[in-house]
Design an enzyme around this catalytic site. Sequence first.
Site, short mmCIF file in Angstrom:
data_model
loop_
_atom_site.label_atom_id
_atom_site.label_comp_id
_atom_site.label_asym_id
_atom_site.label_seq_id
_atom_site.Cartn_x
_atom_site.Cartn_y
_atom_site.Cartn_z
N SER A 265 0.92 -1.27 0.14
CA SER A 265 0.05 0.07 0.17
C SER A 265 0.78 1.32 0.14
O SER A 265 1.69 1.53 -0.83
CB SER A 265 -0.91 -0.10 1.08
OG SER A 265 -2.08 0.77 1.04
N HIS A 406 -7.58 -5.82 0.19
CA HIS A 406 -6.50 -4.97 0.32
C HIS A 406 -5.74 -5.65 1.64
O HIS A 406 -6.13 -5.29 2.71
CB HIS A 406 -7.01 -3.53 0.63
CG HIS A 406 -5.75 -2.60 0.52
ND1 HIS A 406 -5.04 -2.32 -0.51
CD2 HIS A 406 -5.21 -1.70 1.62
CE1 HIS A 406 -4.03 -1.19 -0.20
NE2 HIS A 406 -4.35 -1.03 1.17
C1 GTR Z 1 -5.34 4.55 1.89
C2 GTR Z 1 -4.83 5.33 0.78
C3 GTR Z 1 -3.93 4.49 -0.44
C4 GTR Z 1 -3.12 3.44 0.43
C5 GTR Z 1 -3.58 2.98 2.00
C6 GTR Z 1 -2.97 2.25 2.84
O1 GTR Z 1 -6.09 5.20 2.74
O2 GTR Z 1 -5.78 5.95 -0.04
O3 GTR Z 1 -3.40 5.32 -1.09
O4 GTR Z 1 -1.82 3.81 0.61
O5 GTR Z 1 -4.33 3.92 2.35
O6 GTR Z 1 -1.54 2.53 2.79
O7 GTR Z 1 -3.21 1.21 3.36
#
Ligand code: GTR
Length: 433
Positions: A265, A406
């Site tokens: 991420s 995710h």
């Molecule tokens: C979210 C962000 C993403 C990603 C994510 C993370 O809120 O919008 O770009 O980086 O966090 O790091 O888990």
Amino acid sequence: MFSKLWLLVGVCVLAWLVRASFAADANYDESKVGDYKLPDPLVMENGDPVKDAKTWKEKRRPELLRLFETHVYGKSPGKPEKIFFKRTSEDKNALGGRATRREIDIYFNEDGSGPRLGLLLYLPNSAQKPVPAFLGLNFDGNHTINKDPGISLTKSWVPNRKDKGITENKATLETRGSSTGRWEAEKIVDAGFALATMYAGDIDPDFDDGFTNGVHALYRKGDNKPAPDEWGTVAAWAWGLSRALDYLESDKDVDAKKVAVIGHSRLGKAALWAGATDERFAITISNNSGCGGAALSRRIYGETVARINTSFPHWFADNYNKYNNNENTCPVDQHELIALIAPRPVYVASAEEDKWADPKGEFLSALHANPVYKLLGTEGLPVTEMPEVDKPVTGTIGYHIRTGKHDVTTYDWEQYIEFAKKHHSGASISGRD
Ligand code: GTR
């Protein structure tokens, strides 16, 4: 002090509300992805075509690096003149006897003042040294990556995950091992690799503090904030990964020529920028890195440049704001970030339910980096169509989209270990799996 705290809480609640409303109206409709024209990694800014490896290496690659620095991540200082490593602990009987655990402090002032980056290193006991390694930053402190009671609790500020706020916070014992599933330390050492990790917040705490803390503070002149083309937090994290590699180069048990830099991420964005800027990294792995990472910005699908710059104003160079709702004028797109890693192996991974990170945009970045990998004489990406879910493809560029959300899963790690084994072939990988 009290009112300052309330101001901080207020700002955080506002930022959270803005993010929530942005997420609600993000585009997830493929038919609404309009026409877009990607900049060609093999055409110089002045229009000259790049026809050979020499021109890529000597002209286009430096030009692209400069464009990414200026417009996206910001320029970072190089290796500091002074860097110190101190081994603070060692246990030869960690992880049930399969690993040696070392902790190392990396710091920049001889007297120990200023930022200290705490590196945690597991070395496989049964493998012949030196061993190849995975190196990645973690979100909440080294002590969260495994239940191993010997890992020091971070003393740095940590985000408060419970109330989603950016309140002043200290790591607590209950968070020990809270990210174990994302790290698979046992699996990694059993496969004959070292695992090195560092808390991102040691390098730069993940909130918008005007760059007064973390490693930015080391380089501040007076009250000056970084200039519009200077490093934000993602670039600082990448810089920290390079400092960890400086240490690994000094550790005779690690083969520093076989280090895979990995990140999930936001930390995947940092891993990609580290892989692009520091050619010592042998392999780069992006796990669900999304916008500002592997995903193409011009698709305007899921998270967008405007959204990320609004939610996280500290992540990128100030110049990146110029491309809020204006992606087509940016001189680069993210496939060229992947291309900067060429000819070294790179793996881009997506998750089916992680629409916010735009899995298709992540795949297309890998695909459109391929001409550079081909020009440099590598196999590149062996497919032209996005593979099915849970069907990884691995050439010099690897890609998979797995079922689920995710996250970093056992499945992801299994692919990365295979990929690293394939590309470090001839390496001293003598694990017991
Ligand atoms: C979210 C962000 C993403 C990603 C994510 C993370 O809120 O919008 O770009 O980086 O966090 O790091 O888990």
